[in-house]
Motif scaffolding. Sequence first.
Motif, PDB file in Angstrom:
ATOM      1  N   LEU A   1      -0.163   0.288   4.725  1.00 16.91           N
ATOM      2  CA  LEU A   1       0.232   1.480   3.976  1.00 16.91           C
ATOM      3  C   LEU A   1       0.847   2.523   4.900  1.00 16.91           C
ATOM      4  O   LEU A   1       1.849   3.174   4.542  1.00 16.91           O
ATOM      5  CB  LEU A   1      -0.994   2.060   3.259  1.00 16.91           C
ATOM      6  CG  LEU A   1      -0.774   3.371   2.501  1.00 16.91           C
ATOM      7  CD1 LEU A   1       0.301   3.210   1.430  1.00 16.91           C
ATOM      8  CD2 LEU A   1      -2.089   3.846   1.884  1.00 16.91           C
ATOM      9  N   GLU A   2       0.265   2.651   6.065  1.00 16.23           N
ATOM     10  CA  GLU A   2       0.802   3.631   7.024  1.00 16.23           C
ATOM     11  C   GLU A   2       2.223   3.264   7.426  1.00 16.23           C
ATOM     12  O   GLU A   2       3.123   4.132   7.478  1.00 16.23           O
ATOM     13  CB  GLU A   2      -0.111   3.674   8.245  1.00 16.23           C
ATOM     14  CG  GLU A   2       0.335   4.639   9.328  1.00 16.23           C
ATOM     15  CD  GLU A   2      -0.555   4.574  10.554  1.00 16.23           C
ATOM     16  OE1 GLU A   2      -0.109   5.065  11.626  1.00 16.23           O
ATOM     17  OE2 GLU A   2      -1.672   4.038  10.454  1.00 16.23           O
TER      18      GLU A   2
ATOM     19  N   ALA B   1      -9.647  -6.942   6.268  1.00 20.58           N
ATOM     20  CA  ALA B   1      -8.566  -6.833   5.279  1.00 20.58           C
ATOM     21  C   ALA B   1      -8.298  -5.371   4.923  1.00 20.58           C
ATOM     22  O   ALA B   1      -7.140  -4.968   4.733  1.00 20.58           O
ATOM     23  CB  ALA B   1      -8.930  -7.620   4.026  1.00 20.58           C
ATOM     24  N   VAL B   2      -9.343  -4.572   4.819  1.00 17.83           N
ATOM     25  CA  VAL B   2      -9.172  -3.141   4.532  1.00 17.83           C
ATOM     26  C   VAL B   2      -8.409  -2.467   5.674  1.00 17.83           C
ATOM     27  O   VAL B   2      -7.489  -1.660   5.443  1.00 17.83           O
ATOM     28  CB  VAL B   2     -10.535  -2.456   4.319  1.00 17.83           C
ATOM     29  CG1 VAL B   2     -10.374  -0.940   4.259  1.00 17.83           C
ATOM     30  CG2 VAL B   2     -11.186  -2.961   3.042  1.00 17.83           C
ATOM     31  N   GLU B   3      -8.784  -2.804   6.887  1.00 17.65           N
ATOM     32  CA  GLU B   3      -8.106  -2.227   8.042  1.00 17.65           C
ATOM     33  C   GLU B   3      -6.630  -2.608   8.056  1.00 17.65           C
ATOM     34  O   GLU B   3      -5.750  -1.763   8.327  1.00 17.65           O
ATOM     35  CB  GLU B   3      -8.794  -2.694   9.325  1.00 17.65           C
ATOM     36  CG  GLU B   3      -8.233  -2.081  10.596  1.00 17.65           C
ATOM     37  CD  GLU B   3      -8.973  -2.529  11.846  1.00 17.65           C
ATOM     38  OE1 GLU B   3      -8.479  -2.250  12.963  1.00 17.65           O
ATOM     39  OE2 GLU B   3     -10.031  -3.154  11.698  1.00 17.65           O
ATOM     40  N   ALA B   4      -6.344  -3.879   7.749  1.00 14.59           N
ATOM     41  CA  ALA B   4      -4.947  -4.322   7.703  1.00 14.59           C
ATOM     42  C   ALA B   4      -4.194  -3.641   6.573  1.00 14.59           C
ATOM     43  O   ALA B   4      -3.014  -3.262   6.730  1.00 14.59           O
ATOM     44  CB  ALA B   4      -4.895  -5.849   7.538  1.00 14.59           C
TER      45      ALA B   4
ATOM     46  N   THR C   1      -4.430  -1.517  -0.666  1.00 10.03           N
ATOM     47  CA  THR C   1      -5.482  -0.756   0.022  1.00 10.03           C
ATOM     48  C   THR C   1      -6.623  -0.418  -0.928  1.00 10.03           C
ATOM     49  O   THR C   1      -7.809  -0.564  -0.578  1.00 10.03           O
ATOM     50  CB  THR C   1      -4.899   0.529   0.605  1.00 10.03           C
ATOM     51  OG1 THR C   1      -3.861   0.202   1.539  1.00 10.03           O
ATOM     52  CG2 THR C   1      -5.974   1.333   1.333  1.00 10.03           C
ATOM     53  N   PHE C   2      -6.298   0.021  -2.120  1.00  5.32           N
ATOM     54  CA  PHE C   2      -7.331   0.354  -3.107  1.00  5.32           C
ATOM     55  C   PHE C   2      -8.142  -0.880  -3.481  1.00  5.32           C
ATOM     56  O   PHE C   2      -9.381  -0.856  -3.516  1.00  5.32           O
ATOM     57  CB  PHE C   2      -6.664   0.962  -4.346  1.00  5.32           C
ATOM     58  CG  PHE C   2      -7.620   1.256  -5.467  1.00  5.32           C
ATOM     59  CD1 PHE C   2      -8.868   1.806  -5.225  1.00  5.32           C
ATOM     60  CD2 PHE C   2      -7.278   0.950  -6.780  1.00  5.32           C
ATOM     61  CE1 PHE C   2      -9.751   2.086  -6.256  1.00  5.32           C
ATOM     62  CE2 PHE C   2      -8.165   1.206  -7.824  1.00  5.32           C
ATOM     63  CZ  PHE C   2      -9.401   1.773  -7.555  1.00  5.32           C
TER      64      PHE C   2
ATOM     65  N   VAL D   1       5.756   0.921  -0.596  1.00  2.00           N
ATOM     66  CA  VAL D   1       4.676   1.899  -0.512  1.00  2.00           C
ATOM     67  C   VAL D   1       3.671   1.685  -1.651  1.00  2.00           C
ATOM     68  O   VAL D   1       2.446   1.703  -1.443  1.00  2.00           O
ATOM     69  CB  VAL D   1       5.231   3.333  -0.549  1.00  2.00           C
ATOM     70  CG1 VAL D   1       4.087   4.356  -0.547  1.00  2.00           C
ATOM     71  CG2 VAL D   1       6.158   3.581   0.626  1.00  2.00           C
ATOM     72  N   LEU D   2       4.194   1.473  -2.869  1.00  2.00           N
ATOM     73  CA  LEU D   2       3.321   1.264  -4.023  1.00  2.00           C
ATOM     74  C   LEU D   2       2.469   0.003  -3.847  1.00  2.00           C
ATOM     75  O   LEU D   2       1.273  -0.007  -4.149  1.00  2.00           O
ATOM     76  CB  LEU D   2       4.155   1.167  -5.295  1.00  2.00           C
ATOM     77  CG  LEU D   2       4.897   2.436  -5.737  1.00  2.00           C
ATOM     78  CD1 LEU D   2       5.725   2.149  -6.974  1.00  2.00           C
ATOM     79  CD2 LEU D   2       3.912   3.564  -6.002  1.00  2.00           C
TER      80      LEU D   2
END
Length: 520
Positions: free
Chosen positions: A413-414, A405-408, A437-438, A430-431
Amino acid sequence: MNLCKTVKITCAAAAFLLAGCAPLGPDFKAPDTDWLAEWEPELYGQLQQDPAALNLSQWWTRLNDPLLNNLMLKARLESPTMRVAGLRILESRAVLGVASGLYYPQVQQVSASGAYVGQKRGGGTYRDFTSSDAAFNLGWEMDFWGRFRRSVESADAAYFASLANHRDVQVLLSAQVANLYFAIKTTLQRIEIAQSNLALQRRSYEITEQLFTQGQDSELDLQQAKAQYLSTQASIPGLKLALQQQRNALGVLLGRAPNDLPELADIDSKLPQLDAVSIKDIPTNLLLRRPDVRTAYWQTAAQSAQIGIAKADLYPSISLFGTIGWSGNSLKATNDVVSVAAGPSVSWDIFNYGRLKNNVRTQDARLQQALEAYQMTVLNAAREIDDAASRVAQTQASQQILDDAVEAAERSLEIATRRYQEGYSDFQRVLDAQATTFRQSDHAITNRGDHIAAIISLYQALGGGWQEAEIDNVIPQSLRELMAERTDWGNLLEEPLHAPTDTSSTTTSPSTAPEQGNNP
């Protein structure tokens, strides 16, 4: 001659009767735990039975962390909790000495007195005389009903219980130190993640503020970026508070004042990658060797002997007594007198109005309570093993999902940032990607910390983390010197500690019952 012969015959008869009379009360038998034979804990594949596996006495060394090894060593030397447990061993040794002393004559009394009398008569004449006497009294209550033997048995079991309790304190202390140590590392990593995301969000906030000032963007994007930035910033003080509390808690375990942990000056946030727990023996055997289970076992044995002590009060007390006395005075008209007396005595509390019988019943009820407490201790031990193993399995299963999930989230975000820069999407995407991601990064590191805590709990549930008690590591030399200055302890502060004999059976009497070593 007749008197000496009588005394010899009486002593011989008493010794014969004493040797042939079994102590009153039940002989202790190990509590029944037959259900363990069929118990198959849901270990979810987390425990790998390996005869070549290292024992669990220092399980934390498997984590290959020198700083943690150093903290463990200092905790065992400096922890107030460990010192209290060690002093309880010393106390139980003294109590055992009190009980053993009952085997010898209970009355050993020397008494002496003297008097001086002076009289002044008419005519100036003065007359005086002195008188004095001395006596040595000896009284020995024979252990005809096993009262003293049961007292020693109870004190002996209580001593073994104090040794097992000391081991249990070691198990708990090891788990607490390791949990706090890795909780500190986890919190440090969470702070790093928060600060990293804060820097990213601050950059976004500055961009939206610049665009708004130039009239190229709406105030909505500006306020949303600002709210997200401030929200992340507000989470950091709470994490720093948790970090300080964890440090203070670890300091207490080491007997330190707040902010007195120079060992953590160079600590990093790196968490270890842990493999499955490998053990030498099956969980059922490890469960029965847990120090808290052994403590409950010996406490039950100590209470069992109390029934025999109470029952002995129902029967007559048979004693031998002897007295040698001398008396004399300065009068020439009388001679000094030497007297010798010896013989048996019997005392029996006949009219006790049920007090003694009810005391037997009280001790029996307490024994049953101890047996029930033992069963509850075993049940809780089984629950803790199963819960810990399940927790290890579930946190491990969650970790791979959270890492994905972090990788996704990072990839999202990118993409959102590039599409916003190219004008294909608004800034809200973006927000949202930044917040996700956080959140996912924080969840992933929190779960990794939970997984380490679960493995620590499993080691604790299996009873790992204790070593044999030695007088030098039970009570520090400086403390023993202080106590020796205050009180005459004889050899108790230096004599080796004697643990119960380790056997394969768990159904023997307290004097030979097993106290299995920490060798899973």
